[in-house]
Motif scaffolding. Structure first.
Motif, mmCIF file in Angstrom:
data_model
loop_
_atom_site.group_PDB
_atom_site.id
_atom_site.type_symbol
_atom_site.label_atom_id
_atom_site.label_comp_id
_atom_site.label_asym_id
_atom_site.label_seq_id
_atom_site.Cartn_x
_atom_site.Cartn_y
_atom_site.Cartn_z
ATOM 1 N N LYS A 1 -7.473 7.115 3.456
ATOM 2 C CA LYS A 1 -7.385 5.998 2.508
ATOM 3 C C LYS A 1 -6.313 4.987 2.917
ATOM 4 O O LYS A 1 -6.136 3.973 2.251
ATOM 5 N N PHE A 2 -5.586 5.313 3.974
ATOM 6 C CA PHE A 2 -4.519 4.441 4.473
ATOM 7 C C PHE A 2 -5.158 3.434 5.429
ATOM 8 O O PHE A 2 -5.122 3.572 6.646
ATOM 9 N N LEU B 1 0.860 -1.183 0.000
ATOM 10 C CA LEU B 1 0.000 0.000 0.000
ATOM 11 C C LEU B 1 0.895 1.232 0.000
ATOM 12 O O LEU B 1 1.753 1.381 0.867
ATOM 13 N N LEU B 2 0.715 2.116 -0.987
ATOM 14 C CA LEU B 2 1.591 3.264 -1.180
ATOM 15 C C LEU B 2 0.782 4.542 -1.269
ATOM 16 O O LEU B 2 -0.237 4.591 -1.965
ATOM 17 N N THR B 3 1.225 5.597 -0.566
ATOM 18 C CA THR B 3 0.531 6.880 -0.609
ATOM 19 C C THR B 3 1.341 7.909 -1.396
ATOM 20 O O THR B 3 2.567 7.911 -1.347
ATOM 21 N N ALA C 1 3.414 -4.791 3.115
ATOM 22 C CA ALA C 1 4.329 -3.694 3.441
ATOM 23 C C ALA C 1 3.689 -2.370 3.037
ATOM 24 O O ALA C 1 2.653 -2.347 2.355
ATOM 25 N N PHE C 2 4.350 -1.270 3.447
ATOM 26 C CA PHE C 2 3.784 0.056 3.213
ATOM 27 C C PHE C 2 4.873 1.032 2.744
ATOM 28 O O PHE C 2 6.023 0.951 3.176
ATOM 29 N N THR D 1 -0.861 -0.894 -4.545
ATOM 30 C CA THR D 1 -2.137 -0.199 -4.441
ATOM 31 C C THR D 1 -1.800 1.238 -4.057
ATOM 32 O O THR D 1 -1.213 1.487 -2.995
ATOM 33 N N VAL D 2 -2.129 2.194 -4.931
ATOM 34 C CA VAL D 2 -1.723 3.589 -4.746
ATOM 35 C C VAL D 2 -2.920 4.434 -4.323
ATOM 36 O O VAL D 2 -3.973 4.391 -4.967
#
Length: 400
Positions: A371-372, A325-327, A380-381, A356-357
């Motif tokens: 959204k996190f 998961l990536l912001t 992982a993040f 997943t962005v």
């Protein structure tokens, strides 16, 4: 034979680590123990610039990936003074007053990268007065074709949009229009903390034709503008090296690597899949930071940085798929949207990572934090914050 045995042993170790980390062994990794990489915006105090080591020490799998901000500021400063050193004094000094006047687009007064670039510019031009704040400058000097000129920062301004977003290109367009009217032929040069604002300046209807302008980031449109003779220079922070390093550190952690192998495998030496980043990336153990080096880009070498150029050191691997998961702090940020994210999306599948962005608005941390979620779905993040002092807001959500 020994090499084959060693390779098989390494692959076996990776497979074993994979089994223990992804839940196939029947165990579930708590979110607080999963790999976490901050990127592009280093957790830090927006005023002092001090690194937030509480966030960086969230767990033993927490790292930062970015670029050498201080070194990049120096590269931009040298790019400017190198240009001036061989310029025609009669052309560069538009009103012939013996003074080189410039205007400065500041990205975000509280951002470490913006501070480093402002300092690099002012040190190179002699206008550094021990401050990166707008207006806190002194008179400088520079040599142009053997002749010394005074240098004056006519005005420096943080480019903040009407919505509160920083590094705003539209704000730069408006500012440039006002500067051109206010200062006229006293403007001999335009300097920007990033390419987005530099390109925004060029959009001003009254931009003074022929005045040199420098940006930072080596975005695709900026590289094209250099080729077309519109932009004078920019700085590449080697976005492909940064994007790949972000993913490679996560890959190494997910594969169960420990110690220096976390920050060397696939980065300064080949990993078990045969991948290695081509560009130089340095590790700073004190701050757990991997930093790509910077290079100046101008009319002499812009073709080396055209869009679509990818690192040939990274090839498809048989790495087991992992979910990350990536912001992204701001969906409208030119560098992240046009350069960093495409690079991430290119290299992630090669390294066996499914991204997943989620993207924010560049103004409110909640636009990313809300959204996190659904952490149990990810291995992982990777975090790019709206504000550099928001690290704890993210790690607090990973406690449970």
């Amino acid at each position: 034979m020994k090499k084959i045995i060693a390779s098989l042993a390494a692959l076996t170790a990776v497979a074993a680590a994979f089994m223990s980390c992804n839940g196939n062994s029947g165990s579930k990794v708590p979110n607080k123990d999963k790999p976490l990489v901050f990127f592009n915006r280093q957790p830090s105090d927006p005023q002092s610039g001090q690194i937030d080591m509480d966030s960086m020490n969230w767990n033993d799998k927490t790292y930062y990936v970015g670029f050498d901000a201080a070194g990049g500021g120096a590269v931009q400063g040298k790019l400017i003074t190198d240009y001036l050193s061989s310029a025609d004094p009669a052309v560069i000094d538009r009103n012939g007053d013996g003074v080189i006047g410039y205007v400065l687009c500041i990205g975000d007064v509280g951002h470490n990268d913006s501070k480093a670039r402002t300092e690099g510019i002012r040190r190179a031009l002699g206008t550094w007065a021990e401050s990166t704040d707008p207006g806190k400058v002194q008179e400088g000097k520079v040599t142009i074709s053997g002749k010394e000129f005074k240098v004056v920062e006519l005005e420096g301004k943080a480019m903040t949009g009407t919505d509160g977003s920083t590094w705003n290109a539209n704000a730069a367009t408006e500012a440039m229009g006002g500067w051109a009217t206010k200062f006229g032929t006293a403007i001999d040069m335009v300097v920007s903390n990033n390419d987005g604002m530099a390109m925004g300046c060029l959009q001003a209807s009254n931009y003074p034709a022929g005045v040199p302008i420098f940006g930072y980031d080596a975005n695709a449109d900026a590289i094209e503008a250099i080729g077309a003779g519109k932009l004078t220079g920019t700085v590449s922070q080697n976005v492909d090296a940064q994007a790949t390093a972000t993913l490679q550190v996560l890959r190494n952690l997910l594969d169960g690597l420990t110690g220096e192998e976390i920050v060397t495998n696939g980065i300064t030496k080949p990993d078990v899949y045969g991948n290695q980043i081509t560009a130089a990336v340095d590790y700073v153990p004190e701050t757990k930071a991997l930093l790509a080096q910077n290079t100046g880009v101008n009319a002499s070498n812009w073709q080396l940085y055209t869009a679509g150029t990818r690192d040939k050191g990274i090839k498809p691997s048989e790495a087991p798929e992992k979910k990350v998961l990536l912001t992204i702090y701001n969906s409208a940020d030119n560098f992240l949207s046009s350069s960093y994210l495409p690079a991430l999306n290119y290299y992630a599948p090669l390294l066996g990572i499914k991204l997943t962005v989620v993207q924010g608005d560049g103004q409110n941390e909640s636009s990313c934090l809300d959204k996190f979620t659904n952490f149990g779905n990810y291995d992982a993040f990777a975090i790019n914050m709206v504000k550099t002092n928001s690290g704890r807001d993210y790690t607090d959500k990973l406690k449970y």
